[in-house]
Design a protein around this motif. Structure first.
Motif, PDB file in Angstrom:
ATOM      1  N   UNK A  52       0.839  -1.194   0.000  1.00 13.48           N
ATOM      2  CA  UNK A  52       0.000   0.000   0.000  1.00 13.48           C
ATOM      3  C   UNK A  52       0.872   1.240   0.000  1.00 13.48           C
ATOM      4  N   UNK A  53       0.393   2.287  -0.672  1.00  9.05           N
ATOM      5  CA  UNK A  53       1.109   3.548  -0.709  1.00  9.05           C
ATOM      6  C   UNK A  53       1.314   4.100   0.689  1.00  9.05           C
ATOM      7  N   UNK A  54       2.507   4.633   0.955  1.00  8.59           N
ATOM      8  CA  UNK A  54       2.792   5.267   2.232  1.00  8.59           C
ATOM      9  C   UNK A  54       1.961   6.534   2.335  1.00  8.59           C
ATOM     10  N   UNK A  55       1.112   6.619   3.356  1.00  7.10           N
ATOM     11  CA  UNK A  55       0.212   7.758   3.489  1.00  7.10           C
ATOM     12  C   UNK A  55       0.970   9.060   3.649  1.00  7.10           C
ATOM     13  N   UNK A  56       2.195   8.990   4.153  1.00 10.47           N
ATOM     14  CA  UNK A  56       2.985  10.202   4.337  1.00 10.47           C
ATOM     15  C   UNK A  56       3.479  10.765   3.019  1.00 10.47           C
ATOM     16  N   UNK A  57       3.441   9.978   1.943  1.00  9.85           N
ATOM     17  CA  UNK A  57       3.943  10.418   0.652  1.00  9.85           C
ATOM     18  C   UNK A  57       2.834  10.816  -0.317  1.00  9.85           C
ATOM     19  N   UNK A  58       1.602  10.829   0.154  1.00  4.20           N
ATOM     20  CA  UNK A  58       0.476  11.178  -0.711  1.00  4.20           C
ATOM     21  C   UNK A  58       0.484  12.676  -0.996  1.00  4.20           C
ATOM     22  N   UNK A  59       0.208  13.054  -2.240  1.00  7.96           N
ATOM     23  CA  UNK A  59       0.072  14.459  -2.612  1.00  7.96           C
ATOM     24  C   UNK A  59      -1.345  14.903  -2.265  1.00  7.96           C
ATOM     25  N   UNK A  60      -1.531  15.389  -1.040  1.00 13.48           N
ATOM     26  CA  UNK A  60      -2.863  15.765  -0.583  1.00 13.48           C
ATOM     27  C   UNK A  60      -3.400  16.963  -1.345  1.00 13.48           C
ATOM     28  N   UNK A  61      -2.513  17.825  -1.827  1.00 14.41           N
ATOM     29  CA  UNK A  61      -2.966  18.965  -2.616  1.00 14.41           C
ATOM     30  C   UNK A  61      -3.662  18.526  -3.888  1.00 14.41           C
ATOM     31  N   UNK A  62      -3.081  17.544  -4.569  1.00 18.11           N
ATOM     32  CA  UNK A  62      -3.688  17.028  -5.801  1.00 18.11           C
ATOM     33  C   UNK A  62      -5.013  16.337  -5.497  1.00 18.11           C
ATOM     34  N   UNK A  63      -5.041  15.539  -4.422  1.00 14.77           N
ATOM     35  CA  UNK A  63      -6.273  14.857  -4.051  1.00 14.77           C
ATOM     36  C   UNK A  63      -7.352  15.852  -3.633  1.00 14.77           C
ATOM     37  N   UNK A  64      -6.940  16.936  -2.987  1.00 11.95           N
ATOM     38  CA  UNK A  64      -7.900  17.962  -2.583  1.00 11.95           C
ATOM     39  C   UNK A  64      -8.577  18.571  -3.801  1.00 11.95           C
ATOM     40  N   UNK A  65      -7.800  18.840  -4.848  1.00 17.43           N
ATOM     41  CA  UNK A  65      -8.365  19.411  -6.053  1.00 17.43           C
ATOM     42  C   UNK A  65      -9.362  18.455  -6.702  1.00 17.43           C
ATOM     43  N   UNK A  66      -9.013  17.164  -6.745  1.00 17.89           N
ATOM     44  CA  UNK A  66      -9.933  16.168  -7.293  1.00 17.89           C
ATOM     45  C   UNK A  66     -11.228  16.125  -6.481  1.00 17.89           C
ATOM     46  N   UNK A  67     -11.080  16.208  -5.165  1.00 15.91           N
ATOM     47  CA  UNK A  67     -12.247  16.171  -4.272  1.00 15.91           C
ATOM     48  C   UNK A  67     -13.173  17.345  -4.553  1.00 15.91           C
ATOM     49  N   UNK A  68     -12.614  18.530  -4.661  1.00 18.28           N
ATOM     50  CA  UNK A  68     -13.406  19.726  -4.913  1.00 18.28           C
ATOM     51  C   UNK A  68     -14.160  19.602  -6.233  1.00 18.28           C
ATOM     52  N   UNK A  69     -13.485  19.104  -7.258  1.00 14.85           N
ATOM     53  CA  UNK A  69     -14.099  18.986  -8.577  1.00 14.85           C
ATOM     54  C   UNK A  69     -15.194  17.926  -8.621  1.00 14.85           C
ATOM     55  N   UNK A  70     -15.129  16.945  -7.714  1.00 10.62           N
ATOM     56  CA  UNK A  70     -16.087  15.836  -7.743  1.00 10.62           C
ATOM     57  C   UNK A  70     -17.284  16.039  -6.822  1.00 10.62           C
ATOM     58  N   UNK A  71     -17.390  17.172  -6.146  1.00  9.89           N
ATOM     59  CA  UNK A  71     -18.398  17.354  -5.109  1.00  9.89           C
ATOM     60  C   UNK A  71     -19.838  17.239  -5.608  1.00  9.89           C
ATOM     61  N   UNK A  72     -20.061  17.388  -6.919  1.00  8.78           N
ATOM     62  CA  UNK A  72     -21.427  17.327  -7.435  1.00  8.78           C
ATOM     63  C   UNK A  72     -21.813  15.943  -7.940  1.00  8.78           C
ATOM     64  N   UNK A  73     -20.925  14.955  -7.802  1.00  9.19           N
ATOM     65  CA  UNK A  73     -21.276  13.646  -8.325  1.00  9.19           C
ATOM     66  C   UNK A  73     -22.241  12.916  -7.386  1.00  9.19           C
ATOM     67  N   UNK A  74     -22.908  11.851  -7.872  1.00 10.97           N
ATOM     68  CA  UNK A  74     -23.937  11.175  -7.061  1.00 10.97           C
ATOM     69  C   UNK A  74     -23.420  10.645  -5.734  1.00 10.97           C
ATOM     70  N   UNK A  75     -22.177  10.197  -5.693  1.00 11.04           N
ATOM     71  CA  UNK A  75     -21.614   9.682  -4.444  1.00 11.04           C
ATOM     72  C   UNK A  75     -21.645  10.755  -3.360  1.00 11.04           C
TER      73      UNK A  75
END
Length: 277
Positions: free
Chosen positions: A1-24
C-alpha cells in the motif's frame, strides 16, 4: 500500500473539490446531514468541523447561529471553504478557520464544545494522530455533547472479493497461521485493487466493533448509517475497483429494517453518532 505520508494531498484535494457534485457525494451529504443532532443547529452551539474539506457542512450551522470552528490539513481546502462561505455571504473569523490537524485540538478548553463532526478524515490519520484525536475529543467535548464521524467500513472487505477480502480473512478469521498463504489462491482478484490511484486508508473500522472503541474514549454510540452502496463486488463493476463514474447510489436511509443488515457488507463507508459520557 502507498505510504500515506507520501500522498500528494494537494492534488487529491483538487480532485475532491471537482467531484463534489457527483452522485456519491450528494448521497453522502444527505446521509450525514440527517445525523446532525438538532441541538447543534441552534444559536450559540459550539461546533468543530475537523477535516472540513471544502466547507460544505458549515453553512447550516452558521445560518442557525452556531459558533463554528473548522480546520483541514490542506490549504486548498481552506481556500475552498472560504470561497464557499463568501458566495453565501457567510464568514468565519480567520482564527476559527485554520490549516492544520490534530495538533490544533490542544488549543480548545476542556468541555468547551457541544460537538465535533469529522467526515471522511479519520481513516487517513496515522496511528499517533488517531490516538490524539480521540483523546482530545474526549477532553474538549462537554458531557452530553456529540461526536459524529464517517469512516471506512472494514466489513465491506468481505464483499469486495479482492485483496482486501484476503487481508480481512487473514487478520480476523483465520486462526491457523500455516494456511494464510493459501487464502489469495481462492480469489481471482486477490491482487486488486493495486493501481494506487485511491488515497491509502491508514485506518479501517468494523462498524460492529466501533462502538466498543468509542466507549474506551468516553463516548456512547447511539446511531449508525451507511453510505456508498455497491450493487456488486467492485471487480464486477464497470470501470474497475475505484470507479464512481456512471454509478448510482441508492438511498440507504429508507431501506426496510429487514434489509438493513446487508448494508454492513455492501457499503464501503459508515457514519457513527455518539454522545460524550
Amino acid at each position: 500500500m502507498t505510504d500515506i505520508r507520501k500522498v500528494d494531498w494537494g492534488e487529491l484535494a483538487q480532485d475532491y473539490i471537482e467531484d463534489m457534485e457527483n452522485p456519491y457525494h450528494r448521497h453522502r451529504l444527505r446521509v450525514l446531514s440527517s445525523m446532525i443532532p438538532e441541538r447543534a443547529l441552534r444559536p450559540g452551539a459550539r461546533i468543530l468541523d475537523f477535516g472540513c474539506g471544502d466547507g460544505c457542512f458549515l453553512p447550516p450551522f452558521l445560518k442557525a447561529g452556531a459558533r463554528v470552528w473548522a480546520c483541514d490539513k490542506e490549504e486548498k481546502m481552506i481556500r475552498a471553504t472560504r470561497e464557499r462561505l463568501d458566495r453565501q455571504d457567510l464568514c468565519l473569523d480567520k482564527n476559527f478557520l485554520r490549516c492544520g490537524g490534530t495538533e490544533l485540538l490542544a488549543g480548545f478548553e476542556p468541555e468547551s464544545l457541544d460537538g465535533i463532526i469529522a467526515f471522511n478524515v479519520l481513516a487517513y490519520l496515522d496511528p499517533d494522530e488517531e490516538a490524539e484525536f480521540y483523546t482530545q475529543a474526549c477532553r474538549i467535548v462537554k458531557n452530553g455533547g456529540f461526536l459524529l464521524v464517517s469512516h471506512s467500513n472494514e466489513l465491506f472487505d468481505l464483499f469486495a472479493l479482492n485483496s482486501y477480502t484476503a487481508s480481512f480473512f487473514i487478520r480476523h478469521l483465520l486462526y491457523d497461521p500455516t494456511r494464510t498463504d493459501r487464502i489469495p489462491e481462492l480469489l481471482r482478484r486477490a491482487d486488486h485493487p493495486s493501481d494506487g490511484k485511491a488515497a491509502p486508508l491508514a485506518v479501517r473500522e468494523n462498524p460492529l466493533n466501533y462502538g466498543f472503541k468509542l466507549a474506551k474514549h468516553g463516548f456512547t454510540e447511539i446511531r449508525q448509517e451507511y453510505m456508498n452502496w455497491h450493487e456488486a463486488p467492485p471487480p464486477l463493476l464497470p470501470g474497475g475497483d475505484n470507479a464512481c463514474e456512471g454509478r448510482t447510489f441508492p438511498d440507504t436511509l429508507d431501506l426496510p429494517e429487514s434489509e438493513r443488515w446487508k448494508l454492513l457488507f455492501t457499503c464501503s463507508m459508515f457514519a457513527s453518532l455518539s454522545t460524550r459520557r
